[in-house]
Design a protein around this motif. Structure first.
Motif, PDB file in Angstrom:
ATOM      1  N   TYR A 174       0.854  -1.195   0.000  1.00 52.72           N
ATOM      2  CA  TYR A 174       0.000   0.000   0.000  1.00 52.72           C
ATOM      3  C   TYR A 174       0.885   1.238   0.000  1.00 52.72           C
ATOM      4  CZ  TYR A 174      -3.512   3.410   1.431  1.00 52.72           C
ATOM      5  OH  TYR A 174      -4.346   4.484   1.472  1.00 52.72           O
ATOM      6  N   ASN A 175       0.538   2.179  -0.826  1.00 49.15           N
ATOM      7  CA  ASN A 175       1.278   3.434  -0.883  1.00 49.15           C
ATOM      8  C   ASN A 175       0.589   4.433   0.059  1.00 49.15           C
ATOM      9  OD1 ASN A 175       3.392   5.014  -1.804  1.00 49.15           O
ATOM     10  ND2 ASN A 175       2.240   5.805  -3.549  1.00 49.15           N
ATOM     11  N   ARG A 176       1.173   4.593   1.229  1.00 46.58           N
ATOM     12  CA  ARG A 176       0.549   5.492   2.206  1.00 46.58           C
ATOM     13  C   ARG A 176       0.350   6.875   1.588  1.00 46.58           C
ATOM     14  NH1 ARG A 176       5.892   4.714   3.662  1.00 46.58           N
ATOM     15  NH2 ARG A 176       7.137   6.634   3.960  1.00 46.58           N
ATOM     16  N   ASN A 177      -0.613   7.633   2.110  1.00 43.07           N
ATOM     17  CA  ASN A 177      -0.938   8.924   1.499  1.00 43.07           C
ATOM     18  C   ASN A 177      -1.525   9.872   2.533  1.00 43.07           C
ATOM     19  OD1 ASN A 177      -4.083   8.767   1.281  1.00 43.07           O
ATOM     20  ND2 ASN A 177      -3.320   6.779   0.515  1.00 43.07           N
ATOM     21  N   ILE A 178      -1.463  11.148   2.185  1.00 45.37           N
ATOM     22  CA  ILE A 178      -2.104  12.211   2.965  1.00 45.37           C
ATOM     23  C   ILE A 178      -3.060  12.931   2.020  1.00 45.37           C
ATOM     24  CG2 ILE A 178      -1.801  14.344   4.281  1.00 45.37           C
ATOM     25  CD1 ILE A 178       1.035  13.428   4.922  1.00 45.37           C
ATOM     26  N   LEU A 195       6.903  12.130   9.698  1.00 46.12           N
ATOM     27  CA  LEU A 195       6.906  12.887   8.454  1.00 46.12           C
ATOM     28  C   LEU A 195       5.488  13.373   8.110  1.00 46.12           C
ATOM     29  CD1 LEU A 195       9.107  13.623   6.334  1.00 46.12           C
ATOM     30  CD2 LEU A 195       8.273  11.697   4.967  1.00 46.12           C
ATOM     31  N   ALA A 196       4.499  12.497   8.258  1.00 45.09           N
ATOM     32  CA  ALA A 196       3.121  12.852   7.960  1.00 45.09           C
ATOM     33  C   ALA A 196       2.606  13.896   8.969  1.00 45.09           C
ATOM     34  CB  ALA A 196       2.251  11.599   7.987  1.00 45.09           C
ATOM     35  N   TRP A 197       2.959  13.707  10.231  1.00 49.21           N
ATOM     36  CA  TRP A 197       2.514  14.638  11.283  1.00 49.21           C
ATOM     37  C   TRP A 197       3.016  16.051  11.008  1.00 49.21           C
ATOM     38  CZ3 TRP A 197      -0.660  14.592  15.457  1.00 49.21           C
ATOM     39  CH2 TRP A 197      -0.499  15.603  16.420  1.00 49.21           C
ATOM     40  N   ASN A 198       4.278  16.185  10.700  1.00 48.58           N
ATOM     41  CA  ASN A 198       4.847  17.517  10.447  1.00 48.58           C
ATOM     42  C   ASN A 198       4.221  18.172   9.216  1.00 48.58           C
ATOM     43  OD1 ASN A 198       6.543  17.271  12.662  1.00 48.58           O
ATOM     44  ND2 ASN A 198       8.239  16.413  11.446  1.00 48.58           N
ATOM     45  N   ALA A 199       3.984  17.389   8.180  1.00 49.50           N
ATOM     46  CA  ALA A 199       3.384  17.939   6.964  1.00 49.50           C
ATOM     47  C   ALA A 199       1.952  18.412   7.234  1.00 49.50           C
ATOM     48  CB  ALA A 199       3.400  16.890   5.852  1.00 49.50           C
ATOM     49  N   ASP A 209      -2.630   4.386   6.177  1.00 51.22           N
ATOM     50  CA  ASP A 209      -1.591   3.383   5.930  1.00 51.22           C
ATOM     51  C   ASP A 209      -2.092   2.043   6.454  1.00 51.22           C
ATOM     52  OD1 ASP A 209       0.726   2.194   5.133  1.00 51.22           O
ATOM     53  OD2 ASP A 209       2.056   3.414   6.372  1.00 51.22           O
ATOM     54  N   LEU A 210      -1.374   0.988   6.061  1.00 53.42           N
ATOM     55  CA  LEU A 210      -1.681  -0.319   6.621  1.00 53.42           C
ATOM     56  C   LEU A 210      -1.472  -0.277   8.130  1.00 53.42           C
ATOM     57  CD1 LEU A 210       0.119  -2.517   3.949  1.00 53.42           C
ATOM     58  CD2 LEU A 210      -2.358  -2.379   4.312  1.00 53.42           C
ATOM     59  N   GLN A 219       1.650   1.395  12.917  1.00 52.84           N
ATOM     60  CA  GLN A 219       2.120   1.220  14.283  1.00 52.84           C
ATOM     61  C   GLN A 219       3.642   1.146  14.374  1.00 52.84           C
ATOM     62  OE1 GLN A 219       0.124   1.342  16.887  1.00 52.84           O
ATOM     63  NE2 GLN A 219      -1.756   1.446  15.654  1.00 52.84           N
ATOM     64  N   SER A 220       4.275   0.617  13.343  1.00 52.42           N
ATOM     65  CA  SER A 220       5.715   0.346  13.453  1.00 52.42           C
ATOM     66  C   SER A 220       6.606   1.386  12.780  1.00 52.42           C
ATOM     67  CB  SER A 220       6.023  -1.044  12.861  1.00 52.42           C
ATOM     68  OG  SER A 220       5.661  -1.075  11.484  1.00 52.42           O
ATOM     69  N   ASN A 221       6.111   2.055  11.755  1.00 55.34           N
ATOM     70  CA  ASN A 221       6.947   2.992  11.006  1.00 55.34           C
ATOM     71  C   ASN A 221       6.856   4.392  11.638  1.00 55.34           C
ATOM     72  OD1 ASN A 221       8.427   4.425   9.135  1.00 55.34           O
ATOM     73  ND2 ASN A 221       7.510   3.387   7.364  1.00 55.34           N
ATOM     74  N   GLU A 222       7.665   4.610  12.662  1.00 60.20           N
ATOM     75  CA  GLU A 222       7.634   5.891  13.378  1.00 60.20           C
ATOM     76  C   GLU A 222       8.126   7.031  12.497  1.00 60.20           C
ATOM     77  OE1 GLU A 222       9.417   7.861  17.507  1.00 60.20           O
ATOM     78  OE2 GLU A 222       9.645   5.717  17.093  1.00 60.20           O
ATOM     79  N   GLU A 223       9.082   6.762  11.637  1.00 57.72           N
ATOM     80  CA  GLU A 223       9.600   7.814  10.763  1.00 57.72           C
ATOM     81  C   GLU A 223       8.526   8.333   9.807  1.00 57.72           C
ATOM     82  OE1 GLU A 223      13.131   8.449   7.387  1.00 57.72           O
ATOM     83  OE2 GLU A 223      12.926   6.530   8.458  1.00 57.72           O
TER      84      GLU A 223
END
Length: 318
Positions: free
Chosen positions: A87-91, A191-195, A177-178, A183-187
């Motif tokens: 899955y390609n995570r997105n905002i 990145l999404a939070w700051n954007a 995201d999946l 849960q596991s990809n903190e980076e």
């Protein structure tokens, strides 16, 4: 509330497209020509929104009814295990052309709309809002943060939503995201939070019932003004009654009013009371004496013999 419903429906559709062909990765669809973010702010003057996408991410404005869709550039990789979804995570960013208050009432309404619309989306099962809370966006507690979870085509998914508002418009930003990567990809989460928190909207969110307060204040001012006018009129009328009463009293006391045509003021001129005619004491006395003299008889002359005897007595004495 209709713009918010359409916003959520479009968010559901965009998320569903991103995972419709699991396990294979699928793009979000056709829109404007995508470009790669280089760390500079992206802005849309038409909607009055500005934000800074993650560097290296692909950005596509006006995609699937969304103001903006951001996602990492997909890499062409050979799928090794078809049992695992990709899955390609997105905002996604959706702008509502209406300012909304940021409070508990709005948060509960947003939860209900997400549950209703996401839960009814094609392929979505077991949708639930995990929690909601208020976060400090530009001021204290001026944005709503929600976490949701659901099954999409049998795969666990997770989302993070941030709802914020300016003085004219509001926006819902959604990171999808999946569940495992969420849960596991903190980076990726950072990145999404700051954007998402880089979003700028003109003005600040309105307060609930603010218009009613303004209307009530204006109505209160009108009522106070009307009350003052009534009181002034009553006071003026009372003053007129006092003047009239005083005039009547002065008329009874022998005073008259002269009205000046120049000043318009009534001037009270005192008149000397009319005194009854009195007679001088001497006149009264003289009158009394005259009455007595006319009543009493006139004195008579003494007999001649007595006169002579009296004269002789006098002469003898000398």
């Amino acid at each position: 509330m209709k713009p918010l419903i359409r916003l959520i429906q479009n968010t559901v559709l965009a998320s569903a497209i991103g995972t419709a062909a699991l396990p294979a990765a699928v793009a979000l669809g056709a829109g404007e020509v995508p470009r790669i973010a280089e760390g500079r702010p992206w802005s849309s003057p038409e909607v009055g929104l500005t934000l800074t996408p993650p560097i290296g991410w692909q950005i596509q404005p006006n995609l699937m009814g969304k103001t903006l869709v951001m996602q990492p550039v997909r890499k062409e990789e050979k799928i090794k295990d078809y049992s695992k979804p990709t899955y390609n995570r997105n905002i996604t960013v959706a702008v509502i052309h209406e300012a909304r208050p940021i409070d508990e009432t709005e948060a509960l309404s947003l939860r209900k709309k997400l549950e209703t619309d996401f839960g009814a989306a094609p392929g979505v099962r077991e949708f639930q809002v995990i929690e909601h809370r208020f976060i400090d966006y530009r001021q204290k507690a001026d944005a709503i943060l929600l976490y949701t979870a659901f099954q999409l085509n049998g795969f666990p998914m997770s989302q993070m939503h941030i709802f914020l508002s300016g003085s004219k418009k509001s926006a819902l930003l959604t990171y999808t995201d999946l569940a495992d990567a969420f849960q596991s990809n903190e980076e990726a989460m950072t990145l999404a939070w700051n954007a998402m928190l880089s979003t700028e909207l003109e003005g600040t969110a309105p307060k609930r019932y603010e218009e009613l307060v303004y209307t009530g204040s204006a109505l209160g001012l009108m009522l106070v003004s009307g009350f003052l006018v009534v009181m002034l009129r009553r006071r003026s009328a009372h003053k007129m009654y006092e003047v009239e009463e005083e005039r009547l009293y002065r008329d009874d006391a022998g005073e008259t009013e002269e009205f000046s045509s120049v000043t318009g003021l009534a001037t009270v001129v005192a008149q000397a009371p009319v005194q009854e005619e009195t007679r001088d004491v001497t006149d009264v006395w003289n009158l009394a004496v005259s009455q007595v003299s006319t009543t009493l008889p006139k004195p008579t002359s003494l007999p001649k013999a007595r006169k002579k005897r009296a004269k002789s007595a006098v002469e003898t004495a000398w």
